[in-house]
Design a protein around this motif. Structure first.
Motif, mmCIF file in Angstrom:
data_model
loop_
_atom_site.group_PDB
_atom_site.id
_atom_site.type_symbol
_atom_site.label_atom_id
_atom_site.label_comp_id
_atom_site.label_asym_id
_atom_site.label_seq_id
_atom_site.Cartn_x
_atom_site.Cartn_y
_atom_site.Cartn_z
ATOM 1 N N CYS A 46 58.642 7.924 74.387
ATOM 2 C CA CYS A 46 57.773 8.824 73.618
ATOM 3 C C CYS A 46 56.852 8.043 72.690
ATOM 4 O O CYS A 46 55.674 8.385 72.540
ATOM 5 C CB CYS A 46 58.621 9.813 72.821
ATOM 6 S SG CYS A 46 59.442 11.067 73.825
ATOM 7 N N VAL A 47 57.383 6.997 72.075
ATOM 8 C CA VAL A 47 56.539 6.149 71.212
ATOM 9 C C VAL A 47 55.455 5.482 72.049
ATOM 10 O O VAL A 47 54.292 5.375 71.623
ATOM 11 C CB VAL A 47 57.412 5.105 70.484
ATOM 12 C CG1 VAL A 47 56.540 4.060 69.786
ATOM 13 C CG2 VAL A 47 58.328 5.788 69.471
ATOM 14 N N ALA A 48 55.814 5.031 73.253
ATOM 15 C CA ALA A 48 54.819 4.427 74.142
ATOM 16 C C ALA A 48 53.755 5.446 74.533
ATOM 17 O O ALA A 48 52.564 5.116 74.641
ATOM 18 C CB ALA A 48 55.509 3.874 75.389
ATOM 19 N N ALA A 49 54.162 6.695 74.729
ATOM 20 C CA ALA A 49 53.202 7.747 75.056
ATOM 21 C C ALA A 49 52.247 7.997 73.898
ATOM 22 O O ALA A 49 51.037 8.216 74.105
ATOM 23 C CB ALA A 49 53.946 9.030 75.424
ATOM 24 N N VAL A 50 52.767 7.966 72.673
ATOM 25 C CA VAL A 50 51.910 8.132 71.495
ATOM 26 C C VAL A 50 50.878 7.015 71.434
ATOM 27 O O VAL A 50 49.684 7.250 71.159
ATOM 28 C CB VAL A 50 52.758 8.170 70.210
ATOM 29 C CG1 VAL A 50 51.865 8.096 68.972
ATOM 30 C CG2 VAL A 50 53.615 9.421 70.164
ATOM 31 N N ALA A 51 51.326 5.782 71.708
ATOM 32 C CA ALA A 51 50.401 4.643 71.694
ATOM 33 C C ALA A 51 49.338 4.786 72.788
ATOM 34 O O ALA A 51 48.151 4.502 72.562
ATOM 35 C CB ALA A 51 51.182 3.346 71.881
ATOM 36 N N ASP B 177 45.248 14.615 69.410
ATOM 37 C CA ASP B 177 46.132 14.714 68.247
ATOM 38 C C ASP B 177 47.337 15.609 68.530
ATOM 39 O O ASP B 177 48.458 15.329 68.096
ATOM 40 C CB ASP B 177 45.358 15.254 67.042
ATOM 41 C CG ASP B 177 44.350 14.247 66.497
ATOM 42 O OD1 ASP B 177 44.500 13.040 66.792
ATOM 43 O OD2 ASP B 177 43.397 14.665 65.798
ATOM 44 N N ALA B 178 47.079 16.691 69.277
ATOM 45 C CA ALA B 178 48.196 17.580 69.638
ATOM 46 C C ALA B 178 49.197 16.848 70.531
ATOM 47 O O ALA B 178 50.417 16.973 70.347
ATOM 48 C CB ALA B 178 47.661 18.826 70.348
ATOM 49 N N GLY B 179 48.680 16.080 71.494
ATOM 50 C CA GLY B 179 49.571 15.314 72.368
ATOM 51 C C GLY B 179 50.381 14.288 71.597
ATOM 52 O O GLY B 179 51.590 14.130 71.827
ATOM 53 N N LYS B 180 49.737 13.602 70.655
ATOM 54 C CA LYS B 180 50.456 12.624 69.828
ATOM 55 C C LYS B 180 51.535 13.304 68.999
ATOM 56 O O LYS B 180 52.639 12.786 68.849
ATOM 57 C CB LYS B 180 49.465 11.897 68.915
ATOM 58 C CG LYS B 180 48.592 10.878 69.614
ATOM 59 C CD LYS B 180 47.501 10.343 68.692
ATOM 60 C CE LYS B 180 48.069 9.676 67.465
ATOM 61 N NZ LYS B 180 46.991 9.104 66.609
ATOM 62 N N ALA C 44 55.452 12.437 69.256
ATOM 63 C CA ALA C 44 56.068 11.900 68.034
ATOM 64 C C ALA C 44 57.277 12.749 67.633
ATOM 65 O O ALA C 44 58.318 12.221 67.223
ATOM 66 C CB ALA C 44 55.051 11.864 66.901
ATOM 67 N N PHE C 45 57.147 14.078 67.780
ATOM 68 C CA PHE C 45 58.277 14.973 67.482
ATOM 69 C C PHE C 45 59.437 14.712 68.427
ATOM 70 O O PHE C 45 60.598 14.652 68.001
ATOM 71 C CB PHE C 45 57.811 16.422 67.584
ATOM 72 C CG PHE C 45 58.921 17.422 67.464
ATOM 73 C CD1 PHE C 45 59.486 17.706 66.220
ATOM 74 C CD2 PHE C 45 59.416 18.077 68.584
ATOM 75 C CE1 PHE C 45 60.525 18.631 66.103
ATOM 76 C CE2 PHE C 45 60.455 18.986 68.472
ATOM 77 C CZ PHE C 45 61.006 19.274 67.224
ATOM 78 N N LEU C 46 59.140 14.570 69.716
ATOM 79 C CA LEU C 46 60.196 14.304 70.691
ATOM 80 C C LEU C 46 60.883 12.963 70.422
ATOM 81 O O LEU C 46 62.102 12.835 70.589
ATOM 82 C CB LEU C 46 59.619 14.316 72.111
ATOM 83 C CG LEU C 46 59.171 15.685 72.647
ATOM 84 C CD1 LEU C 46 58.526 15.535 74.013
ATOM 85 C CD2 LEU C 46 60.343 16.656 72.705
ATOM 86 N N ALA C 47 60.120 11.966 69.979
ATOM 87 C CA ALA C 47 60.704 10.659 69.660
ATOM 88 C C ALA C 47 61.673 10.771 68.486
ATOM 89 O O ALA C 47 62.784 10.225 68.523
ATOM 90 C CB ALA C 47 59.601 9.653 69.351
#
Length: 200
Positions: free
Chosen positions: A79-84, A113-116, A120-123
């Motif tokens: 999930c952190v990688a997805a945010v990046a 921003d919504a995707g991040k 971030a919440f899932l992480a």
């Protein structure tokens, strides 16, 4: 004159059985102390006994809790990688607009921003879930029945988490299978006896 005559006022006093000093049990040596109650292997007779070594199914459930926690750590990393990745995409394609399936036009930055925010919440949720799993697994050695019930509830949420994380393919399926096995093993009679065993 007979000292054995109970009606003789000068004879030796007679003592009725059951009164005065406690009677030695049969087979006890005079002058030796004896227990008031028979003792078993773990204490007085009739005291509830429990397993002294953690049963195999309970150990398996504990190991699987650690495995579920490890799965959630991996999910948090993904999930952190997805945010990046979304941040990089925003830098590259930001500032434009996106047309939705309904034909509406939405600002691209809002979508990014919504995707991040979602990832971030899932992480954060995955990290919290991993910590809870580790705490439960550590308490298997000395915890009471609440740990067993907590494990079953935790694994039930793990099934939901596994279904949500199915987007990560094998990771979600692995978490789903492990959660089901934790429920099965923690619900076994051997696990129930382990967590309800007397603690001295």
């Amino acid at each position: 004159m007979s000292f054995g005559d109970q009606n003789n006022p000068y004879g030796a006093p007679q003592q009725a059985p059951g009164y005065g000093y406690p009677q030695q049990p049969q087979g006890a040596q005079p002058g030796q102390p004896y227990a008031a109650y028979p003792q078993g292997q773990g204490g007085y007779a009739g005291a509830p006994q429990g397993p002294q070594v953690m049963p195999g199914v309970t150990k398996a459930a504990r190991i699987m809790l650690y495995a579920i926690a490890a799965v959630h750590v991996i999910v948090a990393g993904l999930c952190v990688a997805a945010v990046a990745a979304i941040s990089d995409a925003k830098k590259t394609h930001g500032g434009g607009s996106v047309t939705t399936a309904q034909g509406d036009t939405v600002d691209a930055d809002t979508v990014f921003d919504a995707g991040k925010g979602v990832f971030a919440f899932l992480a954060a949720l995955a990290v919290i879930f991993a910590i809870l799993g580790i705490i439960l697994a550590v308490r298997y050695a000395k915890g009471g029945n609440g740990v067993r019930v907590g494990s079953i509830v935790y694994a039930a949420f793990g099934i939901i988490s596994g279904l949500v994380c199915i987007i990560f393919y094998g990771i979600g399926i692995l978490g789903l299978i492990l959660s089901i096995l934790v429920i099965v093993f923690a619900a076994k009679q051997a696990s129930n006896e382990w967590f309800r065993r007397p603690r001295f």
